[in-house]
Scaffold this motif. Structure first.
Motif, short mmCIF file in Angstrom:
data_model
loop_
_atom_site.label_atom_id
_atom_site.label_comp_id
_atom_site.label_asym_id
_atom_site.label_seq_id
_atom_site.Cartn_x
_atom_site.Cartn_y
_atom_site.Cartn_z
N TRP A 9 119.58 26.12 72.86
CA TRP A 9 118.89 27.19 73.56
C TRP A 9 119.86 28.32 73.92
CZ3 TRP A 9 114.07 28.68 74.43
CH2 TRP A 9 113.04 27.78 74.20
N LEU A 10 121.01 27.94 74.44
CA LEU A 10 122.01 28.94 74.81
C LEU A 10 122.48 29.72 73.59
CD1 LEU A 10 123.51 29.87 77.35
CD2 LEU A 10 125.33 28.30 76.74
N LEU A 11 122.73 29.04 72.48
CA LEU A 11 123.14 29.70 71.24
C LEU A 11 122.06 30.64 70.74
CD1 LEU A 11 125.30 29.87 68.97
CD2 LEU A 11 124.01 28.06 67.82
N SER A 12 120.82 30.21 70.81
CA SER A 12 119.73 31.07 70.32
C SER A 12 119.55 32.29 71.22
CB SER A 12 118.44 30.28 70.19
OG SER A 12 118.04 29.81 71.46
N ILE A 13 119.71 32.13 72.53
CA ILE A 13 119.57 33.28 73.43
C ILE A 13 120.69 34.29 73.17
CG2 ILE A 13 119.76 33.97 75.86
CD1 ILE A 13 118.22 31.40 76.54
N TYR A 14 121.93 33.81 73.01
CA TYR A 14 123.03 34.73 72.69
C TYR A 14 122.83 35.41 71.35
CZ TYR A 14 126.17 33.74 76.58
OH TYR A 14 126.74 33.66 77.82
N THR A 15 122.33 34.69 70.38
CA THR A 15 122.09 35.27 69.05
C THR A 15 121.05 36.37 69.13
OG1 THR A 15 122.65 33.16 68.03
CG2 THR A 15 121.48 34.74 66.67
N ILE A 16 119.96 36.10 69.84
CA ILE A 16 118.91 37.11 69.98
C ILE A 16 119.44 38.32 70.73
CG2 ILE A 16 116.68 37.58 71.10
CD1 ILE A 16 115.94 34.65 70.44
N TYR A 17 120.23 38.09 71.75
CA TYR A 17 120.79 39.18 72.54
C TYR A 17 121.68 40.07 71.68
CZ TYR A 17 123.75 41.50 76.00
OH TYR A 17 124.45 42.42 76.72
N TYR A 18 122.59 39.48 70.91
CA TYR A 18 123.50 40.29 70.10
C TYR A 18 122.81 40.96 68.92
CZ TYR A 18 127.46 38.84 72.86
OH TYR A 18 128.32 38.64 73.89
N VAL A 19 121.79 40.33 68.36
CA VAL A 19 121.02 40.98 67.30
C VAL A 19 120.27 42.17 67.87
CG1 VAL A 19 119.02 40.64 65.78
CG2 VAL A 19 120.85 38.97 65.80
N ALA A 20 119.74 42.03 69.09
CA ALA A 20 119.04 43.14 69.72
C ALA A 20 120.01 44.29 70.01
CB ALA A 20 118.35 42.68 71.01
N LEU A 21 121.23 43.98 70.45
CA LEU A 21 122.22 45.03 70.70
C LEU A 21 122.59 45.78 69.42
CD1 LEU A 21 124.71 43.51 73.29
CD2 LEU A 21 123.07 45.34 73.63
N ILE A 22 122.78 45.03 68.35
CA ILE A 22 123.12 45.67 67.06
C ILE A 22 121.97 46.53 66.58
CG2 ILE A 22 123.60 45.18 64.63
CD1 ILE A 22 125.20 42.72 65.62
N PHE A 23 120.74 46.02 66.71
CA PHE A 23 119.56 46.78 66.29
C PHE A 23 119.43 48.05 67.13
CE2 PHE A 23 114.94 47.57 66.53
CZ PHE A 23 114.72 47.84 65.20
N TRP A 24 119.62 47.96 68.43
CA TRP A 24 119.53 49.12 69.32
C TRP A 24 120.61 50.15 69.00
CZ3 TRP A 24 116.32 51.53 72.34
CH2 TRP A 24 116.80 52.47 73.23
N ASP A 25 121.82 49.68 68.69
CA ASP A 25 122.91 50.58 68.34
C ASP A 25 122.61 51.31 67.05
OD1 ASP A 25 125.43 51.76 68.82
OD2 ASP A 25 126.35 50.37 67.41
N ASN A 26 122.03 50.61 66.08
CA ASN A 26 121.69 51.26 64.82
C ASN A 26 120.55 52.25 64.98
OD1 ASN A 26 123.64 50.10 63.22
ND2 ASN A 26 122.38 48.35 62.70
N LEU A 27 119.63 51.99 65.89
CA LEU A 27 118.55 52.95 66.13
C LEU A 27 119.06 54.19 66.84
CD1 LEU A 27 115.48 50.80 67.25
CD2 LEU A 27 115.74 52.10 65.16
N ARG A 28 119.96 53.99 67.80
CA ARG A 28 120.49 55.10 68.58
C ARG A 28 121.39 56.00 67.75
NH1 ARG A 28 124.22 54.65 73.31
NH2 ARG A 28 124.88 52.88 72.09
N ASN A 29 122.26 55.42 66.99
CA ASN A 29 123.20 56.19 66.15
C ASN A 29 122.78 56.04 64.70
OD1 ASN A 29 124.72 56.70 68.44
ND2 ASN A 29 125.98 54.88 68.14
N ASN A 30 122.34 57.11 64.13
CA ASN A 30 121.95 57.07 62.73
C ASN A 30 123.22 57.19 61.90
OD1 ASN A 30 120.61 57.04 60.38
ND2 ASN A 30 119.50 58.95 60.69
N ARG A 31 123.79 56.05 61.55
CA ARG A 31 125.07 56.04 60.84
C ARG A 31 124.90 56.11 59.32
NH1 ARG A 31 129.03 52.19 64.30
NH2 ARG A 31 128.31 52.87 66.31
#
Length: 94
Positions: A9-31
């Motif tokens: 559970w802890l691993l899955s929560i961290y994975t979802i959190y970091y995937v969401a951060l990466i997705f948000w960063d890619n949406l914010r900065n059009n690289r």
């Protein structure tokens, strides 16, 4: 709940959190735009080579009191200290 389930559970929560951060960063900065040089840093050095005057001042270097420059072994260092060729501050036991 076992330790294995807790760790998963802890691993899955961290994975979802970091995937969401990466997705948000890619949406914010059009690289995807690599052709834009808007934020490119360039440094220009305006340095011209100058001829050194050290050879002209010192001459050929044969009149220097230094016999050689470089590393010496510990035995050679003690021999130089005995001959008083080097200056040392504290007493050295031979």
């Amino acid at each position: 709940m076992t330790w294995l389930k807790f760790a998963l559970w802890l691993l899955s929560i961290y994975t979802i959190y970091y995937v969401a951060l990466i997705f948000w960063d890619n949406l914010r900065n059009n690289r995807g735009e690599t052709g834009s040089d808007k934020y490119e840093l360039t440094f220009v050095e305006d340095i011209h080579p100058v001829k050194s005057l050290v050879e002209e001042i010192t001459g050929s270097g044969k009149e220097s009191p230094v016999a050689f420059s470089g590393g010496v072994s510990l035995k050679q260092l003690f021999n130089l200290a005995r001959e008083e060729s080097v200056e040392y501050i504290k007493s050295v036991s031979f």
